[in-house]
Write a protein that holds these residues in place. Structure first.
Motif, PDB file in Angstrom:
ATOM      1  N   GLN A   7      40.065   0.324 -18.637  1.00 28.96           N
ATOM      2  CA  GLN A   7      39.624  -0.703 -17.703  1.00 28.96           C
ATOM      3  C   GLN A   7      38.742  -0.077 -16.627  1.00 28.96           C
ATOM      4  N   VAL A   8      37.565  -0.653 -16.404  1.00 32.04           N
ATOM      5  CA  VAL A   8      36.651  -0.133 -15.400  1.00 32.04           C
ATOM      6  C   VAL A   8      36.613  -1.081 -14.219  1.00 32.04           C
ATOM      7  N   PRO A   9      36.149  -0.602 -13.070  1.00 32.36           N
ATOM      8  CA  PRO A   9      36.030  -1.485 -11.913  1.00 32.36           C
ATOM      9  C   PRO A   9      35.045  -2.605 -12.193  1.00 32.36           C
ATOM     10  N   PRO A  10      35.186  -3.727 -11.508  1.00 32.71           N
ATOM     11  CA  PRO A  10      34.258  -4.840 -11.735  1.00 32.71           C
ATOM     12  C   PRO A  10      32.834  -4.461 -11.389  1.00 32.71           C
ATOM     13  N   VAL A  11      31.892  -4.946 -12.187  1.00 32.95           N
ATOM     14  CA  VAL A  11      30.488  -4.765 -11.875  1.00 32.95           C
ATOM     15  C   VAL A  11      30.141  -5.672 -10.707  1.00 32.95           C
ATOM     16  N   ARG A  12      29.261  -5.184  -9.820  1.00 28.71           N
ATOM     17  CA  ARG A  12      28.889  -5.978  -8.650  1.00 28.71           C
ATOM     18  C   ARG A  12      28.376  -7.351  -9.073  1.00 28.71           C
ATOM     19  N   GLY A  13      28.868  -8.374  -8.427  1.00 28.65           N
ATOM     20  CA  GLY A  13      28.414  -9.722  -8.699  1.00 28.65           C
ATOM     21  C   GLY A  13      29.092 -10.395  -9.876  1.00 28.65           C
ATOM     22  N   VAL A  14      30.039  -9.700 -10.502  1.00 31.67           N
ATOM     23  CA  VAL A  14      30.753 -10.277 -11.638  1.00 31.67           C
ATOM     24  C   VAL A  14      32.234 -10.345 -11.278  1.00 31.67           C
ATOM     25  N   ASP A  15      32.807 -11.545 -11.375  1.00 30.90           N
ATOM     26  CA  ASP A  15      34.199 -11.717 -10.973  1.00 30.90           C
ATOM     27  C   ASP A  15      35.164 -11.097 -11.969  1.00 30.90           C
ATOM     28  N   GLU A  16      34.870 -11.245 -13.251  1.00 35.36           N
ATOM     29  CA  GLU A  16      35.779 -10.719 -14.259  1.00 35.36           C
ATOM     30  C   GLU A  16      35.001  -9.827 -15.215  1.00 35.36           C
ATOM     31  N   GLN A  17      35.425  -8.582 -15.312  1.00 33.88           N
ATOM     32  CA  GLN A  17      34.776  -7.629 -16.202  1.00 33.88           C
ATOM     33  C   GLN A  17      35.737  -7.249 -17.322  1.00 33.88           C
ATOM     34  N   PRO A  18      35.375  -7.491 -18.586  1.00 32.53           N
ATOM     35  CA  PRO A  18      36.264  -7.145 -19.693  1.00 32.53           C
ATOM     36  C   PRO A  18      36.416  -5.635 -19.811  1.00 32.53           C
ATOM     37  N   PRO A  19      37.483  -5.190 -20.471  1.00 40.58           N
ATOM     38  CA  PRO A  19      37.654  -3.755 -20.655  1.00 40.58           C
ATOM     39  C   PRO A  19      36.451  -3.159 -21.389  1.00 40.58           C
ATOM     40  N   VAL A  20      36.066  -1.965 -20.976  1.00 39.50           N
ATOM     41  CA  VAL A  20      34.928  -1.278 -21.571  1.00 39.50           C
ATOM     42  C   VAL A  20      35.433  -0.071 -22.336  1.00 39.50           C
ATOM     43  N   LYS A  21      34.929   0.102 -23.525  1.00 38.13           N
ATOM     44  CA  LYS A  21      35.339   1.230 -24.348  1.00 38.13           C
ATOM     45  C   LYS A  21      34.771   2.512 -23.761  1.00 38.13           C
ATOM     46  N   CYS A  22      35.642   3.423 -23.421  1.00 36.38           N
ATOM     47  CA  CYS A  22      35.214   4.691 -22.841  1.00 36.38           C
ATOM     48  C   CYS A  22      36.200   5.770 -23.278  1.00 36.38           C
ATOM     49  N   PRO A  23      35.752   6.921 -23.774  1.00 34.87           N
ATOM     50  CA  PRO A  23      36.689   7.967 -24.186  1.00 34.87           C
ATOM     51  C   PRO A  23      37.603   8.376 -23.044  1.00 34.87           C
ATOM     52  N   THR A  24      38.862   8.594 -23.358  1.00 33.30           N
ATOM     53  CA  THR A  24      39.834   8.891 -22.295  1.00 33.30           C
ATOM     54  C   THR A  24      39.552  10.211 -21.602  1.00 33.30           C
ATOM     55  N   ARG A  54      21.266   7.717   2.431  1.00 33.42           N
ATOM     56  CA  ARG A  54      20.992   6.287   2.247  1.00 33.42           C
ATOM     57  C   ARG A  54      20.669   5.966   0.787  1.00 33.42           C
ATOM     58  N   ARG A  55      21.231   6.740  -0.109  1.00 38.01           N
ATOM     59  CA  ARG A  55      21.061   6.531  -1.546  1.00 38.01           C
ATOM     60  C   ARG A  55      22.421   6.538  -2.233  1.00 38.01           C
ATOM     61  N   GLU A  56      22.476   5.929  -3.410  1.00 42.00           N
ATOM     62  CA  GLU A  56      23.706   5.944  -4.199  1.00 42.00           C
ATOM     63  C   GLU A  56      23.844   7.289  -4.901  1.00 42.00           C
ATOM     64  N   LEU A  57      25.068   7.806  -4.971  1.00 40.25           N
ATOM     65  CA  LEU A  57      25.317   9.077  -5.636  1.00 40.25           C
ATOM     66  C   LEU A  57      25.341   8.917  -7.155  1.00 40.25           C
ATOM     67  N   PHE A  58      25.878   7.799  -7.625  1.00 42.24           N
ATOM     68  CA  PHE A  58      26.072   7.588  -9.061  1.00 42.24           C
ATOM     69  C   PHE A  58      25.191   6.447  -9.570  1.00 42.24           C
ATOM     70  N   PRO A  59      25.010   6.329 -10.892  1.00 41.41           N
ATOM     71  CA  PRO A  59      24.288   5.181 -11.450  1.00 41.41           C
ATOM     72  C   PRO A  59      25.037   3.886 -11.150  1.00 41.41           C
ATOM     73  N   THR A  60      24.399   2.741 -11.415  1.00 46.86           N
ATOM     74  CA  THR A  60      25.076   1.463 -11.245  1.00 46.86           C
ATOM     75  C   THR A  60      26.190   1.340 -12.283  1.00 46.86           C
ATOM     76  N   ASP A  61      27.126   0.450 -12.030  1.00 44.60           N
ATOM     77  CA  ASP A  61      28.216   0.240 -12.984  1.00 44.60           C
ATOM     78  C   ASP A  61      27.679  -0.198 -14.353  1.00 44.60           C
ATOM     79  N   ASP A  62      26.657  -1.049 -14.349  1.00 47.47           N
ATOM     80  CA  ASP A  62      26.065  -1.475 -15.624  1.00 47.47           C
ATOM     81  C   ASP A  62      25.543  -0.272 -16.409  1.00 47.47           C
ATOM     82  N   GLN A  63      24.881   0.631 -15.718  1.00 45.18           N
ATOM     83  CA  GLN A  63      24.315   1.815 -16.383  1.00 45.18           C
ATOM     84  C   GLN A  63      25.411   2.737 -16.907  1.00 45.18           C
ATOM     85  N   VAL A  64      26.458   2.926 -16.117  1.00 47.18           N
ATOM     86  CA  VAL A  64      27.562   3.777 -16.557  1.00 47.18           C
ATOM     87  C   VAL A  64      28.280   3.164 -17.755  1.00 47.18           C
ATOM     88  N   ILE A  65      28.471   1.858 -17.722  1.00 46.84           N
ATOM     89  CA  ILE A  65      29.120   1.177 -18.859  1.00 46.84           C
ATOM     90  C   ILE A  65      28.306   1.399 -20.131  1.00 46.84           C
TER      91      ILE A  65
END
Length: 428
Positions: free
Chosen positions: A4-21, A46-57
């Motif tokens: 289970q990953v954190p919700p993507v910004r602007g999305v109320d419900e994010q389904p589980p994402v397949k990711c190696p443990t 004033r920049r993000e350290l990591f990619p967006t959640d969509d990109q990481v997913i």
């Protein structure tokens, strides 16, 4: 298995994402230390350290993705009634003379070559050639840097296990397999190699692509491989990370040795690597197009590490510098050259491995040989400046670098030729 990953910004419900443990990105971001560092980084830059959640997913899901087009060809031709040797000959013929030279070519082979020979609309030939020219400018330094930077990722079982099972980069085979990789780097960076039909660079790229498919299939079916834990062997995401390892990381890391790669040149390297990746079958859902996005992917990768390679990683890490040690029976200039290669690669291993990682392994000392790059730094800096302000010098410099890397390669190979063949069995 899904995580289970954190919700993507602007999305109320994010389904589980397949990711190696074992890819611990989401768990790492939840730790107080990483969260605090991320907040501090954003406050200062004033920049993000990591990619967006969509990109990481997308990158997480591509850890389970392979190369269906090339896999179908290998299954139908190399592993089918035709057999690996005859299939290899067919591949060589098609690369030299075109797919139409193969009478009644299998459909999977025609599909593979149709894709391989189609240049995508996004390709900018000038950027591809500029990136290749930067590799030529770096000469053998590219080889040393790439070998040294890879050691850091051998701590990850997802990277180390396929290499350990195949055996190429371990023990006495380490130098031979590394030299095959340098042949690939040389071929694809020859002038106009990637965009010239029938070039050695394009042929080598497709051979490496087919080799990756063969290794992936063998390792994925091995009892030591855990797909839920590590994803697919030689996955799309790890192949993309390798492309960053040939563009952004050397573009920045080689400044420590005097090589002055500008931001625009690093962007050209990214484009060169993206097209080279296309020839290798890399089809990630998201590829970073800027230096900043690339650094975010690298930050994500660092946060995701699990340091679970154990003995397999230790063997790979410790085999690398040892592979350059003088060989028994060699004397005179040959031995001196081998001794220099051994010492300088020991230095680069020390420079480009994290000190905490390096302390966990038995590695040759860098002192006093660290003096070599320090003394050479002013000379390389002057050469880089001359190359920029005096084009005739740049042309001569490139010719010298091309000669030097070929001469270095031939001296190391001692008459052997790179085969890019994974038809043999795994070593265990």
């Amino acid at each position: 298995m899904s995580v289970q990953v954190p919700p993507v910004r602007g999305v109320d419900e994010q389904p589980p994402v397949k990711c190696p443990t074992a890819f611990r990105y989401w768990a790492a971001r939840a730790t107080p230390e990483v969260a605090r560092f991320e907040r501090t980084f954003k406050k200062i830059t004033r920049r993000e350290l990591f990619p967006t959640d969509d990109q990481v997913i997308a990158l997480c899901e591509d850890l389970f993705s392979g190369d269906p087009v090339a896999e179908r060809f290998v299954e139908e031709v190399m592993h089918g009634p035709i057999g690996s040797k005859a299939g290899r000959r067919m591949l060589e013929t098609a690369l030299a003379d075109g797919i139409d030279a193969i009478e009644d070519a299998p459909e999977s082979m025609r599909v593979l070559f149709e894709e391989f020979e189609t240049v995508p609309e996004w390709v900018v030939p000038e950027l591809v050639e500029q990136g290749a020219a930067i590799w030529r400018r770096w000469g053998t330094m590219l080889f040393s840097f790439a070998g040294a930077e890879t050691l850091e990722m051998y701590t990850e079982a997802a990277v180390a296990t396929p290499l350990s099972l195949a055996g190429g980069y371990a023990g006495d085979s380490a130098l031979r397999r590394f030299l095959e990789t340098t042949r690939f780097w040389m071929d694809v960076s020859e002038p106009h190699a990637l965009l010239t039909p029938g070039s050695a660079g394009r042929a080598t790229a497709l051979k490496v692509r087919v080799m990756h498919v063969a290794v992936r299939a063998k390792v994925a079916g091995h009892p030591e491989w855990d797909i839920d834990k590590w994803g697919l062997p030689i996955s799309q995401t790890y192949q993309m990370l390798t492309l960053l390892g040939g563009s952004v990381t050397p573009g920045l890391g080689l400044w420590a040795l005097g090589y002055q790669t500008t931001p625009s040149e690093i962007r050209a390297l990214l484009h060169f690597q993206k097209y080279m990746g296309y020839l290798l079958g890399v089809r990630v859902r998201w590829y970073p197009e800027t230096v900043i996005d690339s650094l975010r992917v690298l930050a994500m990768t660092i946060a995701s590490r699990s340091y679970d390679a154990g003995q397999h990683g230790a063997e790979l890490i410790e085999s690398y510098p040892a592979a350059f040690a003088p060989r028994a029976g060699h004397r005179g200039l040959t031995r001196l050259r081998e001794l220099y290669n051994f010492r300088i690669n020991s230095v680069y291993s020390a420079m480009y491995m994290a000190p905490g990682t390096r302390r966990g392994y038995t590695m040759p000392p860098a002192f006093p040989w660290i003096a070599i790059p320090l003394l050479r730094f002013p000379l390389i800096t002057v050469m880089e400046i001359l190359r920029r302000v005096f084009p005739p010098f740049a042309r001569v410099h490139e010719k010298v670098m091309l000669w030097h890397r070929e001469n270095w390669y031939r001296a190391q190979m001692q008459g052997r030729e790179a085969e890019f063949d994974a038809s043999g069995a795994l070593r265990r």
